[in-house]
Design a protein around this motif. Sequence first.
Motif, PDB file in Angstrom:
ATOM      1  N   LYS A   1       0.831  -1.212   0.000  1.00 45.23           N
ATOM      2  CA  LYS A   1       0.000   0.000   0.000  1.00 45.23           C
ATOM      3  C   LYS A   1       0.862   1.257   0.000  1.00 45.23           C
ATOM      4  O   LYS A   1       0.580   2.212  -0.732  1.00 45.23           O
ATOM      5  N   ALA A   2       1.922   1.265   0.794  1.00 46.16           N
ATOM      6  CA  ALA A   2       2.791   2.441   0.883  1.00 46.16           C
ATOM      7  C   ALA A   2       3.446   2.754  -0.454  1.00 46.16           C
ATOM      8  O   ALA A   2       3.497   3.916  -0.876  1.00 46.16           O
TER       9      ALA A   2
ATOM     10  N   LEU B   1       4.270   9.141  -3.528  1.00 46.36           N
ATOM     11  CA  LEU B   1       4.541  10.143  -4.555  1.00 46.36           C
ATOM     12  C   LEU B   1       5.659   9.667  -5.475  1.00 46.36           C
ATOM     13  O   LEU B   1       5.665   9.964  -6.668  1.00 46.36           O
ATOM     14  N   THR B   2       6.589   8.925  -4.926  1.00 45.61           N
ATOM     15  CA  THR B   2       7.732   8.423  -5.695  1.00 45.61           C
ATOM     16  C   THR B   2       7.277   7.594  -6.895  1.00 45.61           C
ATOM     17  O   THR B   2       7.873   7.673  -7.971  1.00 45.61           O
ATOM     18  N   TRP B   3       6.226   6.811  -6.726  1.00 45.44           N
ATOM     19  CA  TRP B   3       5.758   5.927  -7.785  1.00 45.44           C
ATOM     20  C   TRP B   3       4.434   6.367  -8.395  1.00 45.44           C
ATOM     21  O   TRP B   3       3.804   5.612  -9.135  1.00 45.44           O
TER      22      TRP B   3
ATOM     23  N   ARG C   1       1.435   4.461 -11.225  1.00 45.89           N
ATOM     24  CA  ARG C   1       0.230   3.908 -10.600  1.00 45.89           C
ATOM     25  C   ARG C   1      -0.795   3.451 -11.634  1.00 45.89           C
ATOM     26  O   ARG C   1      -1.352   2.362 -11.531  1.00 45.89           O
ATOM     27  N   GLY C   2      -1.057   4.262 -12.641  1.00 43.87           N
ATOM     28  CA  GLY C   2      -2.042   3.917 -13.666  1.00 43.87           C
ATOM     29  C   GLY C   2      -1.700   2.621 -14.389  1.00 43.87           C
ATOM     30  O   GLY C   2      -2.588   1.800 -14.662  1.00 43.87           O
TER      31      GLY C   2
ATOM     32  N   PHE D   1      -2.735  -3.153 -15.179  1.00 49.59           N
ATOM     33  CA  PHE D   1      -2.212  -4.517 -15.172  1.00 49.59           C
ATOM     34  C   PHE D   1      -3.073  -5.408 -14.279  1.00 49.59           C
ATOM     35  O   PHE D   1      -3.469  -6.504 -14.673  1.00 49.59           O
ATOM     36  N   HIS D   2      -3.383  -4.945 -13.068  1.00 52.65           N
ATOM     37  CA  HIS D   2      -4.179  -5.751 -12.150  1.00 52.65           C
ATOM     38  C   HIS D   2      -5.600  -5.964 -12.670  1.00 52.65           C
ATOM     39  O   HIS D   2      -6.165  -7.046 -12.507  1.00 52.65           O
ATOM     40  N   GLU D   3      -6.155  -4.958 -13.336  1.00 56.39           N
ATOM     41  CA  GLU D   3      -7.481  -5.125 -13.944  1.00 56.39           C
ATOM     42  C   GLU D   3      -7.434  -6.182 -15.039  1.00 56.39           C
ATOM     43  O   GLU D   3      -8.352  -6.995 -15.167  1.00 56.39           O
ATOM     44  N   ASP D   4      -6.361  -6.195 -15.838  1.00 56.21           N
ATOM     45  CA  ASP D   4      -6.196  -7.217 -16.871  1.00 56.21           C
ATOM     46  C   ASP D   4      -6.093  -8.608 -16.256  1.00 56.21           C
ATOM     47  O   ASP D   4      -6.685  -9.567 -16.759  1.00 56.21           O
TER      48      ASP D   4
END
Length: 119
Positions: free
Chosen positions: A51-52, A57-59, A63-64, A69-72
């Motif tokens: 979660k962190a 902000l670093t990543w 995120r998108g 990827f997880h939705e796929d």
Amino acid sequence: MDAVSEARTLAQSGLGLEEILAHLRSHGVDFGDSMWVLAKAGILPPGAAKKAVFDSLTWADRRGRHVAFHEDVVRIADDLAALTGPSQQSGDQVPVISDVPRRFGDQVPVVSAKPGVER
């Protein structure tokens, strides 16, 4: 010094999580490995590390891509579940990966439903 030791040392010196993640990324540690490093270094438990990193902000710029990827993955798992149905528990042969529609071209390996069965 390896990334785990480095992250642990940075945390012990009082650096915040965002600074540790930025340091790891600037030294070539990727999104997924950043989660592993935080957990392995004892900075956060695995779920909190995931979660962190995801919320950092670093990543934020990645995120998108990770959400897509997880939705796929979920969509493909749902497609496989729909194809296999309840017969999987009865020991019947189930469809193989090559039977599933895909967006990624023909570079997906063909996997047999049963060991020793070629398709």
